[in-house]
Write an enzyme that holds these catalytic residues in place. Structure first.
Site, PDB file in Angstrom:
ATOM      1  N   HIS A  37      -7.644  38.774 -54.449  1.00 47.50           N
ATOM      2  CA  HIS A  37      -8.374  37.550 -54.114  1.00 47.50           C
ATOM      3  C   HIS A  37      -9.871  37.851 -53.960  1.00 47.50           C
ATOM      4  O   HIS A  37     -10.723  37.085 -54.406  1.00 47.50           O
ATOM      5  CB  HIS A  37      -7.884  36.968 -52.780  1.00 47.50           C
ATOM      6  CG  HIS A  37      -6.434  36.588 -52.762  1.00 47.50           C
ATOM      7  ND1 HIS A  37      -5.497  37.258 -52.009  1.00 47.50           N
ATOM      8  CD2 HIS A  37      -5.757  35.591 -53.389  1.00 47.50           C
ATOM      9  CE1 HIS A  37      -4.320  36.687 -52.165  1.00 47.50           C
ATOM     10  NE2 HIS A  37      -4.434  35.684 -52.999  1.00 47.50           N
ATOM     11  N   LYS A 149      -3.142  37.860 -63.072  1.00 48.15           N
ATOM     12  CA  LYS A 149      -1.798  38.167 -62.570  1.00 48.15           C
ATOM     13  C   LYS A 149      -0.870  36.975 -62.767  1.00 48.15           C
ATOM     14  O   LYS A 149       0.293  37.117 -63.096  1.00 48.15           O
ATOM     15  CB  LYS A 149      -1.875  38.541 -61.103  1.00 48.15           C
ATOM     16  CG  LYS A 149      -0.486  38.763 -60.629  1.00 48.15           C
ATOM     17  CD  LYS A 149      -0.351  39.584 -59.439  1.00 48.15           C
ATOM     18  CE  LYS A 149       0.973  39.240 -58.831  1.00 48.15           C
ATOM     19  NZ  LYS A 149       0.906  37.965 -58.146  1.00 48.15           N
ATOM     20  N   ASP A 150      -1.401  35.758 -62.568  1.00 49.22           N
ATOM     21  CA  ASP A 150      -0.632  34.544 -62.800  1.00 49.22           C
ATOM     22  C   ASP A 150      -1.080  33.962 -64.140  1.00 49.22           C
ATOM     23  O   ASP A 150      -1.750  32.928 -64.192  1.00 49.22           O
ATOM     24  CB  ASP A 150      -0.874  33.567 -61.649  1.00 49.22           C
ATOM     25  CG  ASP A 150      -0.480  34.183 -60.313  1.00 49.22           C
ATOM     26  OD1 ASP A 150       0.653  34.008 -59.900  1.00 49.22           O
ATOM     27  OD2 ASP A 150      -1.316  34.882 -59.692  1.00 49.22           O
ATOM     28  N   MET A 184      -1.355  43.862 -57.020  1.00 48.10           N
ATOM     29  CA  MET A 184      -1.449  43.353 -55.646  1.00 48.10           C
ATOM     30  C   MET A 184      -0.906  41.936 -55.579  1.00 48.10           C
ATOM     31  O   MET A 184      -1.113  41.132 -56.486  1.00 48.10           O
ATOM     32  CB  MET A 184      -2.890  43.375 -55.169  1.00 48.10           C
ATOM     33  CG  MET A 184      -3.376  44.776 -54.952  1.00 48.10           C
ATOM     34  SD  MET A 184      -4.928  44.770 -54.054  1.00 48.10           S
ATOM     35  CE  MET A 184      -5.258  46.516 -54.040  1.00 48.10           C
ATOM     36  N   SER A 185      -0.185  41.638 -54.484  1.00 47.75           N
ATOM     37  CA  SER A 185       0.395  40.310 -54.293  1.00 47.75           C
ATOM     38  C   SER A 185       0.645  40.107 -52.806  1.00 47.75           C
ATOM     39  O   SER A 185       1.016  41.052 -52.101  1.00 47.75           O
ATOM     40  CB  SER A 185       1.732  40.224 -55.039  1.00 47.75           C
ATOM     41  OG  SER A 185       2.474  39.108 -54.579  1.00 47.75           O
TER      42      SER A 185
HETATM   43  P1  AMP Z   1      -2.289  33.186 -54.528  1.00 50.81           P
HETATM   44  O1  AMP Z   1      -2.910  33.230 -53.180  1.00 50.81           O
HETATM   45  O2  AMP Z   1      -1.203  34.196 -54.736  1.00 50.81           O
HETATM   46  O3  AMP Z   1      -1.899  31.791 -54.955  1.00 50.81           O
HETATM   47  O4  AMP Z   1      -3.403  33.625 -55.560  1.00 50.81           O
HETATM   48  C1  AMP Z   1      -4.669  33.030 -55.582  1.00 50.81           C
HETATM   49  C2  AMP Z   1      -5.444  33.546 -56.771  1.00 50.81           C
HETATM   50  O5  AMP Z   1      -5.585  34.966 -56.683  1.00 50.81           O
HETATM   51  C3  AMP Z   1      -4.745  33.253 -58.107  1.00 50.81           C
HETATM   52  O6  AMP Z   1      -5.700  32.886 -59.072  1.00 50.81           O
HETATM   53  C4  AMP Z   1      -4.126  34.591 -58.443  1.00 50.81           C
HETATM   54  O7  AMP Z   1      -3.932  34.787 -59.833  1.00 50.81           O
HETATM   55  C5  AMP Z   1      -5.161  35.536 -57.904  1.00 50.81           C
HETATM   56  N1  AMP Z   1      -4.560  36.854 -57.678  1.00 50.81           N
HETATM   57  C6  AMP Z   1      -3.432  37.136 -56.985  1.00 50.81           C
HETATM   58  N2  AMP Z   1      -3.140  38.440 -57.060  1.00 50.81           N
HETATM   59  C7  AMP Z   1      -4.108  39.002 -57.831  1.00 50.81           C
HETATM   60  C8  AMP Z   1      -4.365  40.336 -58.295  1.00 50.81           C
HETATM   61  N3  AMP Z   1      -3.570  41.352 -57.980  1.00 50.81           N
HETATM   62  N4  AMP Z   1      -5.454  40.539 -59.066  1.00 50.81           N
HETATM   63  C9  AMP Z   1      -6.272  39.504 -59.407  1.00 50.81           C
HETATM   64  N5  AMP Z   1      -6.088  38.237 -59.001  1.00 50.81           N
HETATM   65  C10 AMP Z   1      -5.022  37.994 -58.227  1.00 50.81           C
END
Ligand code: AMP
Length: 278
Positions: A37, A149-150, A184-185
């Site tokens: 993020h 990642k998404d 990362m997640s």
């Molecule tokens: P999320 O909070 O999981 O919904 O993710 C919010 C944003 O962060 C989305 O655009 C995701 O694709 C991005 N994101 C999540 N994990 C990663 C990662 N490991 N590397 C780059 N972007 C990420």
């Protein structure tokens, strides 16, 4: 650091900044922030006068049996991380601010939303497209940043922004990984040490397939078989080779593709992918 909690307050702030001639970059998130993020926020801070990050765990993208209630919520740490990254505003509406009584409008993006994650999460992209459209309408960004990642989510949002003439530049940023390769997640927090070790087979299998692609392999079936073999120790949801723009499966790699995987690893559903252009 400004924290805004309603679409009305968010939009008023953005309209005022626009009146002053400022550009606005936007990073939508569900919180439980990590380096992935932060990489989006840093890109936005570099390329825009002001950056807004949203933190909203969106109920419409979770099915009743999914992890909405137990999704990690770490607002205080998230706030400190946003501040550190140079974000000016956190937009953190509550579910009632976003979906008041009587809420009835949803955005459906056809074709790119089909396949991959929709097969097991049929409700998912309608929820994502709807919430991102609503967030865009409140934040009024010039540019919005999403992670590779998404990859399907990025394709869906890109399509939506173009199709609905939103006039927002939708930017995709590379996947940030742990030193051992795991993407990362926020959901990695669910993994036990054993699950965490098993989860490495996703990125390792993708990297092996990337080496095959670089060596000239062009058959989707051969690549998929190799990745499936490498992911034998986890419960595979899908392994697919799709066109990077349309997200439709391809048999041969003759243009830009995404090799995407999803798997259940203990309590966590994880996704990962690589992109390749011949
Ligand atoms: P999320 O909070 O999981 O919904 O993710 C919010 C944003 O962060 C989305 O655009 C995701 O694709 C991005 N994101 C999540 N994990 C990663 C990662 N490991 N590397 C780059 N972007 C990420």
């Amino acid at each position: 650091m400004i924290i805004l909690e309603t679409p009305k307050a968010m939009r008023a702030w953005s309209l005022e900044q626009k009146r002053l001639g400022k550009t606005i970059g936007f990073v939508p998130t569900m919180g439980a922030l990590h380096e992935g993020h932060l990489s989006l926020m840093r890109a936005s801070v570099k390329e825009n006068d002001l950056t807004v990050a949203s933190i909203f765990v969106n109920p419409t993208q979770f099915a009743p049996n999914e992890d909405f209630n137990k999704y990690p919520r770490t607002f205080e740490t998230d706030k400190a991380m946003c501040e550190e990254a140079g974000v000016q505003v956190i937009y953190a509406p509550g579910p009632r601010d976003m979906y008041p009584e009587g809420y009835s409008t949803y955005v459906t993006v056809e074709k790119v939303s089909e396949g991959l994650c929709s097969k097991t999460r049929p409700h998912f992209f309608r929820g994502v497209a709807t919430v991102v459209a609503k967030l865009f309408n409140a934040v009024l960004p010039d540019r919005a940043y999403f992670g590779q990642k998404d990859a399907q989510q990025y394709a869906v949002i890109r399509r939506m922004a173009d199709d609905l003439d939103m006039g927002i530049e939708v930017i995709e940023m590379p996947i940030i990984r742990e030193p051992d390769g795991l993407a990362m997640s926020s959901r990695n927090r669910y993994l036990s040490p054993e699950d965490r070790q098993r989860a490495l087979c996703l990125s390792q299998s993708l990297f092996a397939a990337e080496a095959m692609l670089k060596a000239g392999e062009r058959s989707a079936a051969v690549l998929i078989a190799a990745v499936r073999e490498g992911m034998k120790t986890v419960e595979i949801d899908y392994v697919e080779v799709v066109d990077a723009g349309t997200m439709q499966p391809v048999e041969r790699v003759d243009g830009p593709i995404v090799l995407a995987v999803a798997a259940q690893v203990g309590p966590a559903r994880l996704i990962d992918n690589i992109k390749f252009k011949p």
